[in-house]
Each structure stands twice: as structure tokens, then as C-alpha cells.
Design an enzyme around this catalytic site. Structure first.
Site, PDB file in Angstrom:
ATOM      1  N   ARG A   1     -32.820  77.321  25.337  1.00  0.00           N
ATOM      2  CA  ARG A   1     -32.178  78.628  25.481  1.00  0.00           C
ATOM      3  C   ARG A   1     -32.247  79.442  24.181  1.00  0.00           C
ATOM      4  O   ARG A   1     -32.422  80.662  24.200  1.00  0.00           O
ATOM      5  CB  ARG A   1     -30.718  78.433  25.896  1.00  0.00           C
TER       6      ARG A   1
ATOM      7  N   ASN B   1     -24.191  85.148  22.954  1.00  0.00           N
ATOM      8  CA  ASN B   1     -24.412  84.001  22.059  1.00  0.00           C
ATOM      9  C   ASN B   1     -23.140  83.384  21.492  1.00  0.00           C
ATOM     10  O   ASN B   1     -23.076  82.177  21.255  1.00  0.00           O
ATOM     11  CB  ASN B   1     -25.295  84.429  20.877  1.00  0.00           C
TER      12      ASN B   1
ATOM     13  N   HIS C   1     -32.879  76.554  33.937  1.00  0.00           N
ATOM     14  CA  HIS C   1     -31.531  76.122  34.325  1.00  0.00           C
ATOM     15  C   HIS C   1     -31.551  74.798  35.092  1.00  0.00           C
ATOM     16  O   HIS C   1     -30.541  74.402  35.658  1.00  0.00           O
ATOM     17  CB  HIS C   1     -30.826  77.229  35.132  1.00  0.00           C
TER      18      HIS C   1
ATOM     19  N   HIS D   1     -33.414  83.288  23.722  1.00  0.00           N
ATOM     20  CA  HIS D   1     -32.562  84.320  23.130  1.00  0.00           C
ATOM     21  C   HIS D   1     -33.154  84.886  21.849  1.00  0.00           C
ATOM     22  O   HIS D   1     -32.823  86.003  21.454  1.00  0.00           O
ATOM     23  CB  HIS D   1     -31.148  83.780  22.896  1.00  0.00           C
TER      24      HIS D   1
HETATM   25  C1  HEM Z   1     -32.803  85.250  34.103  1.00  0.00           C
HETATM   26  C2  HEM Z   1     -31.707  85.572  33.464  1.00  0.00           C
HETATM   27  C3  HEM Z   1     -30.787  84.574  32.826  1.00  0.00           C
HETATM   28  C4  HEM Z   1     -29.437  84.632  32.836  1.00  0.00           C
HETATM   29  C5  HEM Z   1     -28.581  85.697  33.492  1.00  0.00           C
HETATM   30  C6  HEM Z   1     -28.960  83.471  32.136  1.00  0.00           C
HETATM   31  C7  HEM Z   1     -27.628  83.185  31.901  1.00  0.00           C
HETATM   32  C8  HEM Z   1     -27.145  82.012  31.375  1.00  0.00           C
HETATM   33  C9  HEM Z   1     -25.752  81.687  31.216  1.00  0.00           C
HETATM   34  C10 HEM Z   1     -24.595  82.602  31.566  1.00  0.00           C
HETATM   35  C11 HEM Z   1     -25.685  80.441  30.697  1.00  0.00           C
HETATM   36  C12 HEM Z   1     -24.401  79.671  30.350  1.00  0.00           C
HETATM   37  C13 HEM Z   1     -23.975  80.025  28.926  1.00  0.00           C
HETATM   38  C14 HEM Z   1     -22.572  79.526  28.597  1.00  0.00           C
HETATM   39  O1  HEM Z   1     -21.792  79.287  29.517  1.00  0.00           O
HETATM   40  O2  HEM Z   1     -22.254  79.373  27.403  1.00  0.00           O
HETATM   41  C15 HEM Z   1     -27.031  79.969  30.527  1.00  0.00           C
HETATM   42  C16 HEM Z   1     -27.363  78.724  30.044  1.00  0.00           C
HETATM   43  C17 HEM Z   1     -28.665  78.319  29.840  1.00  0.00           C
HETATM   44  N1  HEM Z   1     -29.796  79.094  29.953  1.00  0.00           N
HETATM   45 FE1  HEM Z   1     -29.920  80.879  30.882  1.00  0.00          FE
HETATM   46  N2  HEM Z   1     -30.023  82.731  31.715  1.00  0.00           N
HETATM   47  C18 HEM Z   1     -31.169  83.357  32.102  1.00  0.00           C
HETATM   48  C19 HEM Z   1     -32.457  82.970  31.811  1.00  0.00           C
HETATM   49  C20 HEM Z   1     -32.787  81.870  31.060  1.00  0.00           C
HETATM   50  C21 HEM Z   1     -34.095  81.591  30.542  1.00  0.00           C
HETATM   51  C22 HEM Z   1     -35.301  82.513  30.707  1.00  0.00           C
HETATM   52  C23 HEM Z   1     -34.012  80.410  29.871  1.00  0.00           C
HETATM   53  C24 HEM Z   1     -35.075  79.667  29.106  1.00  0.00           C
HETATM   54  C25 HEM Z   1     -36.363  79.815  29.291  1.00  0.00           C
HETATM   55  C26 HEM Z   1     -32.653  79.951  29.995  1.00  0.00           C
HETATM   56  C27 HEM Z   1     -32.181  78.750  29.535  1.00  0.00           C
HETATM   57  C28 HEM Z   1     -30.869  78.336  29.624  1.00  0.00           C
HETATM   58  C29 HEM Z   1     -30.439  76.979  29.339  1.00  0.00           C
HETATM   59  C30 HEM Z   1     -31.350  75.804  29.022  1.00  0.00           C
HETATM   60  C31 HEM Z   1     -29.047  76.970  29.440  1.00  0.00           C
HETATM   61  C32 HEM Z   1     -28.090  75.800  29.149  1.00  0.00           C
HETATM   62  C33 HEM Z   1     -27.768  75.814  27.660  1.00  0.00           C
HETATM   63  C34 HEM Z   1     -26.862  74.692  27.172  1.00  0.00           C
HETATM   64  O3  HEM Z   1     -26.460  73.812  27.929  1.00  0.00           O
HETATM   65  O4  HEM Z   1     -26.536  74.729  25.963  1.00  0.00           O
HETATM   66  N3  HEM Z   1     -31.931  80.862  30.689  1.00  0.00           N
HETATM   67  N4  HEM Z   1     -27.903  80.947  30.927  1.00  0.00           N
END
Ligand code: HEM
Ligand SMILES: *[C@@H]1O[C@H](CO)[C@@H](O)[C@H](O)[C@H]1NC(C)=O
Ligand SMILES: *[C@@H]1O[C@H](CO)[C@@H](O)[C@H](O)[C@H]1NC(C)=O
Length: 333
Positions: A69, A101, A200, A73
Site C-alpha cells: 500500500r 495516511n 486488497h 500511496h
Molecule cells: C481503488 C481504490 C482504493 C481504495 C478506495 C482503497 C482504500 C483502502 C482503505 C480504506 C484501506 C484501509 C486503511 C485503514 O483502515 O487504515 C486500504 C488498505 C489497503 N490497501 Fe487500498 N484502496 C484502494 C486501492 C489500493 C491499491 C491500488 C493498492 C495497492 C496496489 C491497495 C493496497 C492496500 C493494502 C495492501 C491495504 C492493507 C494495508 C495494511 O494492512 O496495512 N489499495 N485501502
């Protein structure tokens, strides 16, 4: 005879050199970056990053998701220039404290520690932006996902933008059209939205990022009707309807939160996507068709994910004499 052989040599050499490049995807489309960039200047780079990510995952499995992630970002704000890694200064407010973030982006210490190892092996040679791109790839591989070659040669930015981070990063409450527009503004497309959302398949989200779906969806006083009922019950118990539960964690892909597989897509088809933005992929016919295909063609998801990561990793990169090679990732030199 001898003369003929000598004159053939440059042609043969050319053929051999071109053939060695055939195995790499998109050899010309991403010509700013180079698969062999550090082969001479830092031959141990990839081993060092691989070990650093392995050690971090051995300590905490979730860090793989966090590193993936972090790269995303980084790329969506001022391009993949390591700007997300910069701490606040007198000159700018950094991205670490931007809304998407703050208390959410993780893995900064891991990148800083790998950077220190890389500096010991090859001082002032490898950018933080490249280390982050490689760490994201290793995180995916070590979670059971695909390997891809990472084009390298990114340089580190001299500044960061909290404002751009707030404006450019997609949010979980945004409709698909808005999210797609943000991807398009980075040179990506709707397919990249579907494919990269597959990230995800690993990691966790805090309850406040989806709790609106559990109790009072859009002011209806009822849960999101698109959320499968057994998932709903399960999530309501993880995220009780009080503010104290806001920072509790739920897996983005509950069947296998630490394994990079295609079950994220299977869950979307059965209305069990966690974020509203995840489930929204099923509301668009183009996106839904791709989601469906990934549920039964895991290999296709893997190769498409690799290709989209290379594409994302190329967004707004600094190369040549632009930017700098930071000594530490948290501050400019
Ligand atoms: C398409 C739009 C996207 C939205 C709206 C979105 C939104 C989010 C949100 C809200 C979280 C949880 C953050 C938290 O609760 O602290 C999250 C986690 C995550 N996102 Fe996304 N995301 C998107 C796209 C992506 C992309 C493109 C990637 C990587 C290529 C990605 C990788 C991740 C990963 C791996 C997590 C888990 C992180 C952790 O456990 O520390 N996301 N995302
Ligand atoms: C190990 O993981 C914990 C979180 O589970 C973290 O607080 C700690 O800094 C990590 N230690 C190392 C050496 O990475
Ligand atoms: C989606 O984009 C439109 C047009 O830019 C904007 O007016 C609207 O507030 C956005 N919706 C959300 C939920 O961000």
C-alpha cells in the site's frame, strides 16, 4: 572468408543483445526506467531488499500488505518519488499526516532500515523510491503472489504534498466513477482499478472505513443491502456500533488475509466485499466482467496484477538528473 566473419560480428552481437531483452515485459513502453539500472552499481540490491522484507514479514505478517500500500500511496502523489516517506519540515507538510495516511500508512521503519542496509553496500546510489517499488514486489511474492521484474532508476523527490495526498488518493466512500477518474488522471484505466484493487487480497482495514455499511447505510437506519448477511453479522461483531470500535481491524479478504490469491474477487461476487469501494466494482459491467474472470483464472489475475504494478510504478517518475538519491528516506539531503 575471414573478412566476412569479421563483418558479421556486430550484427551477431546486436542480435544477442536484443534477444536478452526479449524476456522482459514492455521493453519500450517504459523506456524512462531500466530493468538493469543497478546491475553494475549495486549488484546486491535485490538480495538486500528481499532479505529486509523477509525479516519484516517474519516479525509481523501484515507488514507485507502495508508495504504494498505504501508504494501505491507514493505513486499517486507526485509520482513514485518516495515523497510519502518524507517527514514534515518547515518548508512543507508531509504526506504521512494526510487523511488517507495518518494512523494508517505503515512500514516506514522497514523501508528506512532496508535503505540503511543498501547505503552500507552501495552508498548514495539507490533511491528510496526504487527500494519501495522493490519492497512492494517482494511483499507480494512472499505472500504467495506473482513475481515481476521491476524497472528501476527512479530518483527521490525534493518535496512532499499533504494537499496532493488528500486530493489524489482514492477514498473508500467515493463512487467508482470518482476512483476511476483518479486512476485515469495518473495514466491508468478502469482495468487497472479492478486489477490493483486486488491488492486488497492481503491486509486489514479499520472499522471506520466501512462501518457506515453495517448499521446506518446512507441514513437508511439499515445496513447496506448489498452486503451478504453472514458477512454482515460477522463484521458487526468485529465493529460494534460505538466509536470505541473505530480503529478495530477487519481483514480486507477474510478467507485469506495473509495470502495473495484471487479470493478477494470471489468475495465480491458473493457480495462480501469489505469496503464500499471494493463492492462497487460489481456495479459496473466492464469491471464486474473482469472480476468474474479473475475468480476462475487465478493465473490471469497474477499476470495482469504484475503488468498493472509495472504501470503504476512508472507514474510520474523522476529520472536522470531530476530529484536526488536521498541518504535517508525520511528527509532530503
Ligand atoms: C481503488 C481504490 C482504493 C481504495 C478506495 C482503497 C482504500 C483502502 C482503505 C480504506 C484501506 C484501509 C486503511 C485503514 O483502515 O487504515 C486500504 C488498505 C489497503 N490497501 Fe487500498 N484502496 C484502494 C486501492 C489500493 C491499491 C491500488 C493498492 C495497492 C496496489 C491497495 C493496497 C492496500 C493494502 C495492501 C491495504 C492493507 C494495508 C495494511 O494492512 O496495512 N489499495 N485501502
Ligand atoms: C515487529 O512488529 C511490531 C508490530 O507487530 C513492531 O512494533 C516492531 O517495530 C517490529 N520490529 C521490527 C524489528 O521490525
Ligand atoms: C465525486 O466527484 C464529483 C465531481 O468531481 C464530486 O462533486 C463529488 O463530491 C465526488 N464524490 C465523492 C463522494 O467524493
Amino acid at each position: 572468408m575471414a573478412h566476412k566473419q569479421i563483418s558479421c560480428f556486430p550484427i551477431l552481437l546486436f542480435l544477442v543483445l536484443s534477444l536478452t531483452h526479449l524476456g522482459t515485459p514492455f521493453p519500450s513502453a517504459y523506456s524512462q526506467l531500466d530493468y538493469y539500472f543497478y546491475d553494475q552499481s549495486c549488484p546486491r540490491l535485490q538480495m538486500i531488499v528481499k532479505y529486509g522484507v523477509w525479516a519484516a514479514i517474519s516479525n509481523e505478517t501484515r507488514i507485507a500488505a502495508s508495504l504494498l500500500r505504501l508504494h501505491f500511496h507514493d505513486c499517486f502523489v507526485n509520482g513514485c518519488d518516495g515523497s510519502i516517506l518524507l517527514d514534515d519540515t518547515n518548508d512543507f507538510k508531509g504526506e504521512k499526516n494526510a487523511l488517507p495516511n495518518r494512523n494508517s500508512a505503515r512500514g516506514f521503519e522497514v523501508i528506512e532500515s532496508i535503505k540503511a542496509d543498501v547505503e552500507r553496500a552501495c552508498p548514495s546510489t539507490v533511491s528510496c523510491a526504487d527500494i519501495l517499488a522493490l519492497a512492494a514486489r517482494e511483499a507480494v511474492v512472499l505472500s504467495g503472489g506473482p513475481f515481476w521484474s521491476v524497472p528501476l532508476g527512479r530518483r527521490d523527490g525534493l518535496t512532499a504534498s499533504q494537499k496532493a495526498a488528500n486530493e489524489n488518493l482514492p477514498g473508500p466512500f467515493e463512487p467508482l466513477e470518482n476512483i476511476t477518474a483518479k486512476f485515469i488522471s495518473k495514466g491508468l484505466d478502469i482495468k487497472d482499478v479492478v486489477v490493483l484493487s486486488g491488492a486488497h487480497t492481503i491486509g486489514f482495514a479499520q472499522c471506520f472505513t466501512f462501518k457506515n455499511r453495517l448499521f446506518n447505510f446512507k441514513g437508511s437506519g439499515k445496513p447496506d443491502p448489498r452486503l451478504d448477511s453472514s458477512s454482515l453479522t460477522n463484521l458487526q461483531s468485529m465493529c460494534p456500533n460505538k466509536d470505541a470500535s473505530n480503529t478495530n481491524l477487519a481483514p480486507l479478504d477474510s478467507p485469506s488475509p495473509y495470502t495473495f490469491d484471487n479470493s478477494y474477487y470471489t468475495s465480491l461476487v458473493s457480495n462480501s466485499g469489505l469496503l464500499e469501494s471494493d463492492q462497487a466494482l460489481m456495479g459496473d459491467s466492464t469491471a464486474a466482467a473482469l472480476v468474474n474472470s479473475y475468480t476462475y483464472m487465478a493465473y490471469l489475475f497474477n499476470s495482469d496484477f504484475a503488468a498493472s504494478m509495472v504501470k503504476m510504478g512508472n507514474v510520474g517518475v523522476l529520472t536522470g538528473k531530476n530529484g536526488q538519491i536521498r541518504k535517508k528516506c525520511g528527509s532530503v539531503n
